[in-house]
Design a protein around this motif. Structure first.
Motif, PDB file in Angstrom:
ATOM      1  N   ALA A  91      12.533  36.556  15.311  1.00 22.31           N
ATOM      2  CA  ALA A  91      12.552  37.341  14.081  1.00 22.31           C
ATOM      3  C   ALA A  91      13.186  38.706  14.314  1.00 22.31           C
ATOM      4  CB  ALA A  91      11.133  37.503  13.531  1.00 22.31           C
ATOM      5  N   GLU A  92      12.897  39.313  15.450  1.00 23.06           N
ATOM      6  CA  GLU A  92      13.515  40.604  15.801  1.00 23.06           C
ATOM      7  C   GLU A  92      15.035  40.465  15.859  1.00 23.06           C
ATOM      8  OE1 GLU A  92      14.616  44.238  16.713  1.00 23.06           O
ATOM      9  OE2 GLU A  92      12.504  43.780  16.316  1.00 23.06           O
ATOM     10  N   ALA A  93      15.513  39.463  16.575  1.00 24.89           N
ATOM     11  CA  ALA A  93      16.957  39.267  16.715  1.00 24.89           C
ATOM     12  C   ALA A  93      17.600  38.920  15.378  1.00 24.89           C
ATOM     13  CB  ALA A  93      17.239  38.168  17.745  1.00 24.89           C
ATOM     14  N   PHE A  94      16.921  38.116  14.572  1.00 31.06           N
ATOM     15  CA  PHE A  94      17.465  37.711  13.272  1.00 31.06           C
ATOM     16  C   PHE A  94      17.609  38.912  12.346  1.00 31.06           C
ATOM     17  CE2 PHE A  94      16.793  35.760   8.969  1.00 31.06           C
ATOM     18  CZ  PHE A  94      17.979  35.045   8.933  1.00 31.06           C
ATOM     19  N   ASN A  95      16.571  39.745  12.272  1.00 27.23           N
ATOM     20  CA  ASN A  95      16.608  40.905  11.384  1.00 27.23           C
ATOM     21  C   ASN A  95      17.568  41.980  11.882  1.00 27.23           C
ATOM     22  OD1 ASN A  95      14.693  39.653   9.836  1.00 27.23           O
ATOM     23  ND2 ASN A  95      13.011  41.015  10.376  1.00 27.23           N
ATOM     24  N   ALA A  96      17.743  42.068  13.201  1.00 34.43           N
ATOM     25  CA  ALA A  96      18.602  43.110  13.771  1.00 34.43           C
ATOM     26  C   ALA A  96      20.049  42.660  13.936  1.00 34.43           C
ATOM     27  CB  ALA A  96      18.049  43.557  15.130  1.00 34.43           C
ATOM     28  N   GLY A  97      20.322  41.375  13.710  1.00 34.78           N
ATOM     29  CA  GLY A  97      21.683  40.876  13.866  1.00 34.78           C
ATOM     30  C   GLY A  97      22.120  40.773  15.309  1.00 34.78           C
ATOM     31  N   MET A  98      21.220  40.302  16.176  1.00 27.74           N
ATOM     32  CA  MET A  98      21.536  40.174  17.594  1.00 27.74           C
ATOM     33  C   MET A  98      21.914  38.735  17.942  1.00 27.74           C
ATOM     34  SD  MET A  98      21.410  43.033  19.052  1.00 27.74           S
ATOM     35  CE  MET A  98      21.999  43.766  17.535  1.00 27.74           C
ATOM     36  N   PRO A  99      23.044  38.535  18.621  1.00 29.02           N
ATOM     37  CA  PRO A  99      23.421  37.174  19.019  1.00 29.02           C
ATOM     38  C   PRO A  99      22.460  36.626  20.067  1.00 29.02           C
ATOM     39  CG  PRO A  99      24.878  38.777  20.062  1.00 29.02           C
ATOM     40  CD  PRO A  99      24.016  39.548  19.107  1.00 29.02           C
TER      41      PRO A  99
END
Length: 576
Positions: A91-99
């Motif tokens: 969820a962190e990566a999804f919301n922050a736009g992290m590959p």
């Protein structure tokens, strides 16, 4: 393998082969039976895999690695609890736009939904938290699925991609053709597949900026993903436009740059005032969410707003815009500067407001940055880090308390991702694993310092062992206030002094714990000893260092910008 040659291999081996072809990042995870052939192939092929002590921490480490490299972070989890433990990090990566590429084990398809051990609807749990979820149903399609995962993870607005591998696929065998194993070099890192705003939209944006006397750029984390630093600085300097940033956008321009107005939004130095004075706003790579807009109250009515973002549907989602520029931040800024052309006459008076106001703010912040009070004011720690940390060092900030102090008071000394904060989901527990991922990403030649509260450290201290084992000599600074400090400060602000519930912790000596784990532990109770402790941590490149910093226990002083004793809270609103 020669052209058209075939080789019989397991599905797990095919996964590892494709990751190696993609120059994959180190992988963080904890194994289980379903993915055993994959682990064996990683060993044989030399694909770096790091055992983590908690899958959530593995996802956090992969996220931080992605932030400092723009390469997809890799994480894996075993069937069931290993997979569901990834939820918060995804969820962190999804919301922050992290590959990110996450691989999870799945049930043997022959026996699925027959009460298999650890079976759950894991794909249903994780699917909303990723850009795309792929379940491998045909072993021969593994190379195709991995190519797809990297392409999706790195293009558009980057994000995590989930690949679920059933047990019978991982352990099964197939005669793969050599021609199956290829990759697209354009998808190895973000920003892949760059796009540019439409020409007529650029012309409209340029016309608004050209006639503005007090324009302001609001930069978000998308500047980092796009690596738009040179394009942003070129536009700001050529056109005389100050730059403010979100917490995630810190480092879009060096904090020491004459045009840097610092963070805007819920926490601000001078930027919010400049937003109120501006007659044209250019938003770049920013979602304009709750924190950046002070719960959607900051953006002034009637002021032209240009919004440049890679995701069309984010534009206008929270704030009305006059011109929508859909495209990559770097490409869009380059095109906008070209459209504007050379500026006739600068904005000298407007630009001069920035250093003048920033100097006044720094003077007002001395009581925190140079505090001699004991227990230690967190601002003093930030002041010492600003003075001591090398220009190429990275500061990782845990969610909540650490992110807010770092977001407001830490200064990057050059453009780039020198400040890493998990603002996509703002979960606590990110500090230690985020430090590990960032340290591996930047290499041992650069130093990584992480900030975390005692509550956040309690969540992830087991992975201090991981940091020691994998050779990540991070310096972890713990705000030891024997409390869940952010929550306690909010309780103080909303309900008044003494109204605290489930926000106090047992006083712990984390330096002793670190020493017992074979790391360097230093307890700091005197603010005058902070600088020496920080330098000792930075000089130790053999093991992780934990600085156990005893900070204020007064809930009225726990927040970086607001004194809770004078803070006014409106009913139903979140005060900070």
């Amino acid at each position: 393998m020669s052209a058209n040659a075939t080789r019989r291999m397991t599905g797990g081996a095919a996964l590892a082969e494709m990751l190696k072809l993609h120059e994959a990042a180190p992988m963080f995870g904890m194994g289980g039976f379903q993915l055993l052939p994959f682990y064996e192939a990683c060993r044989v092929l030399g694909v770096q895999h790091y055992l983590i002590n908690d899958e959530r921490c593995g996802a956090f480490a992969a996220d931080a690695y992605a932030r400092v490299t723009n390469k997809p972070g890799l994480v894996d989890g075993t069937f069931g609890p290993g997979a569901t433990n990834l939820a918060t990090g995804l969820a962190e990566a999804f919301n922050a736009g992290m590959p990110m590429v996450a691989i999870i084990g799945d049930a043997n398809r022959e026996h699925a939904w027959k009460n298999m051990t650890q079976e759950a609807r894991q794909l249903d749990v994780l699917r909303p938290l990723v850009k795309e979820a792929i379940r491998v149903e045909v072993i021969s399609r593994i190379p195709e699925h991995i190519r797809r995962a990297f392409a999706v993870a790195t293009s558009g607005r980057p994000g995590p991609v989930l690949i679920a591998v059933p047990e019978d696929i991982a352990h099964g065998e197939h005669d793969f053709d050599a021609s199956d194993f290829w990759f697209d070099p354009g998808t190895l890192r973000a920003q892949a597949r760059r796009s540019r705003p439409a020409r007529d939209d650029l012309a409209r944006a340029a016309a608004l900026l050209a006639k503005a006397e007090r324009p302001l750029i609001l930069a978000g984390g998308g500047v980092h993903i796009s690596e738009a630093y040179e394009a942003l600085a070129a536009l700001a300097e050529a056109q005389g436009i100050p730059v403010a940033h979100t917490m995630s956008g810190k480092g879009a321009i060096g904090c020491n740059h004459a045009l840097s107005a610092g963070v805007f939004g819920r926490y601000s130095r001078i930027a919010n005032d400049l937003i109120g004075m501006s007659d044209c706003l250019l938003v770049v790579g920013c979602k304009l969410g709750e924190i950046a807009t002070k719960r959607f109250s900051l953006m002034p009515n009637g002021v032209p707003l240009i919004h440049l973002d890679i995701v069309a549907e984010e534009i206008g989602r929270t704030t009305r815009q006059d011109v929508a520029l859909v495209g990559d931040a770097r490409s869009g800024l380059e095109d906008l500067l070209a459209e504007l052309g050379p500026r006739k006459g600068g904005r000298a008076d407007w630009c001069a407001e920035v250093p003048k106001r920033m100097a006044a703010w720094l003077e007002s912040a001395k009581d925190r940055l140079e505090s001699v009070e004991s227990p230690i004011n967190v601002g003093r720690l930030m002041g010492e880090l600003n003075k001591i940390m090398p220009a190429d060092a990275v500061l990782v900030a845990d969610g909540g308390f650490a992110g807010h102090w770092g977001g407001l008071l830490f200064d990057t000394k050059r453009a780039g991702r020198g400040f890493v904060a998990d603002r996509g989901f703002a979960s606590i527990g990110y500090g230690v694993p985020g430090g590990i991922g960032a340290q591996i990403g930047v290499g041992k030649g650069r130093r990584v310092v992480s900030l975390t509260g005692d509550g956040g450290f309690n969540m992830s201290m087991g992975d201090l062992e991981t940091a020691r084992r994998v050779g990540a000599p991070i310096v972890a600074c713990i705000f030891n206030n024997a409390a869940s400090g952010y929550v306690k400060a909010l309780q103080h602000a909303v309900f008044g002094p003494g109204s605290y519930q489930s926000s106090d912790l047992v006083e712990m000596n984390y330096a002793n714990i670190a020493n017992a784990m074979g790391c360097q532990g230093i307890r700091v109770e005197d603010p005058e000893k902070l600088a020496g402790a920080i330098r000792a941590g930075l000089e130790n490149t053999d093991t992780p260092t934990v600085l156990d910093i005893v900070v204020t226990r007064d809930p009225a002083k726990m927040l970086p910008a607001a004194d809770n004793r004078t803070l006014k809270v409106n009913k139903g609103d979140r005060p900070v």
